[in-house]
Design a protein around this motif. Structure first.
Motif, PDB file in Angstrom:
ATOM      1  N   TYR A 164       2.939  18.812   5.690  1.00 62.99           N
ATOM      2  CA  TYR A 164       3.895  19.405   6.318  1.00 62.99           C
ATOM      3  C   TYR A 164       4.126  20.870   6.171  1.00 62.99           C
ATOM      4  O   TYR A 164       4.015  21.905   6.749  1.00 62.99           O
ATOM      5  N   VAL A 173       4.447  24.964  12.468  1.00 58.77           N
ATOM      6  CA  VAL A 173       4.927  23.439  12.760  1.00 58.77           C
ATOM      7  C   VAL A 173       6.165  23.261  13.221  1.00 58.77           C
ATOM      8  O   VAL A 173       6.335  22.021  12.992  1.00 58.77           O
ATOM      9  N   TYR A 176       6.951  20.539  15.727  1.00 59.53           N
ATOM     10  CA  TYR A 176       6.563  19.067  15.381  1.00 59.53           C
ATOM     11  C   TYR A 176       7.384  18.655  14.248  1.00 59.53           C
ATOM     12  O   TYR A 176       7.047  17.617  13.376  1.00 59.53           O
ATOM     13  N   ARG A 178      10.166  17.090  14.629  1.00 64.57           N
ATOM     14  CA  ARG A 178      10.426  15.478  15.121  1.00 64.57           C
ATOM     15  C   ARG A 178       9.420  14.608  14.411  1.00 64.57           C
ATOM     16  O   ARG A 178       9.786  13.579  14.091  1.00 64.57           O
ATOM     17  N   LEU A 179       8.162  15.143  14.781  1.00 67.03           N
ATOM     18  CA  LEU A 179       7.232  14.155  14.372  1.00 67.03           C
ATOM     19  C   LEU A 179       7.252  13.888  12.918  1.00 67.03           C
ATOM     20  O   LEU A 179       6.866  12.668  12.348  1.00 67.03           O
TER      21      LEU A 179
END
Length: 260
Positions: A164, A173, A176, A178-179
């Motif tokens: 990440y 990013v 994203y 939460r992902l």
């Protein structure tokens, strides 16, 4: 493959050496020193583990006190980070108990963790083998950190965080995030469930350094990691808060000990 089948991930040590010319040398015989005491290292580690138990108890009390405070008064349970982390963990638990277990993925991560810690300790890895029925590495260095690392070092969670971060250097990013929390929850649950599943299977990683000592170290390191994750997940909790709570609990324990 049947889940009940015993699988071992064995850490082998030692390097293959090339042929060497033997040189004869006179044999010197020395009288045995009967006054010297030879204490097995397992005994020493057993005593160390006993002294680590109070630290485990203090850190346990600290973690649950801070967690309860963050949950009730600071509404940690309402944060999306908490919910997505929990969602990832629950999804993995369903997969772990309801689907065939990805043994090859686990064994690869297990042996890779051994190898990484060998390199961190300044050693060399000359062989790396992974299979569905187990794996091993051949190395010139071994200690309890290397042997126990797969049981407290969540490799796949760190890979997710690192990935990440690297992607964040080139792309946006943030949407994203939460992902990421879901991935951390799933990968940490992966680490935790497999560690708990493998520990009762008489792994040489644990028995080589004494099972009691190994279990105490594994528990302490995992709890320390959870404490760090709690601080990172809550904006209202700092490492200073965690440290103050730990010192306060240690002081209470010391007063209780002196009052006996």
């Amino acid at each position: 493959m049947a889940a009940k089948k015993k699988r071992k991930t064995t850490l082998h040590h030692g390097r293959r050496r090339g042929a060497r010319t033997k040189v004869s040398a006179p044999i010197v015989r020395r009288a045995a020193n009967h006054s010297a005491w030879l204490i097995p290292t397992r005994w020493v580690k057993f005593v160390i583990a006993i002294f680590l138990l109070p630290i485990c108890a203090i850190l346990t009390q600290t973690f649950f006190t801070v967690f309860a405070r963050a949950t009730v008064t600071q509404r940690l349970w309402a944060a999306e980070e908490f919910w997505f982390f929990s969602l990832g963990a629950v999804l993995w638990l369903i997969a772990f108990f309801g689907l065939p277990r990805p043994m090859l993925v686990y064994v690869f991560g297990h042996e890779l963790t051994h190898a990484l810690w060998v390199l961190l300790m300044g050693g060399r890895v000359s062989r790396f083998r992974v299979g569905r029925d187990g794996g091993h590495i051949v190395t010139d260095r071994n200690n309890f950190w290397i042997a126990l690392a797969p049981y407290f070092f969540p490799l796949y969670s760190l890979i997710a965080i690192a990935g990440y971060g690297v992607l964040g250097m080139f792309f946006n990013v943030q949407p994203y995030g939460r992902l990421l929390y879901a991935l951390i929850g799933a990968t940490w649950a992966f680490h935790f469930t497999f560690a708990c599943w493998m520990i009762p299977k008489k792994q040489t990683d644990l028995t080589d350094h004494g099972t009691f000592f190994s279990l105490v170290v594994i528990y302490l390191m995992n709890l320390a990691l959870l404490s760090v994750m709690l601080v990172l997940a809550s904006s209202q909790i700092s490492f200073a808060d965690l440290g103050r709570e730990f010192v306060a609990n240690a002081d209470k324990f010391a007063h209780w000990l002196t009052s006996l």
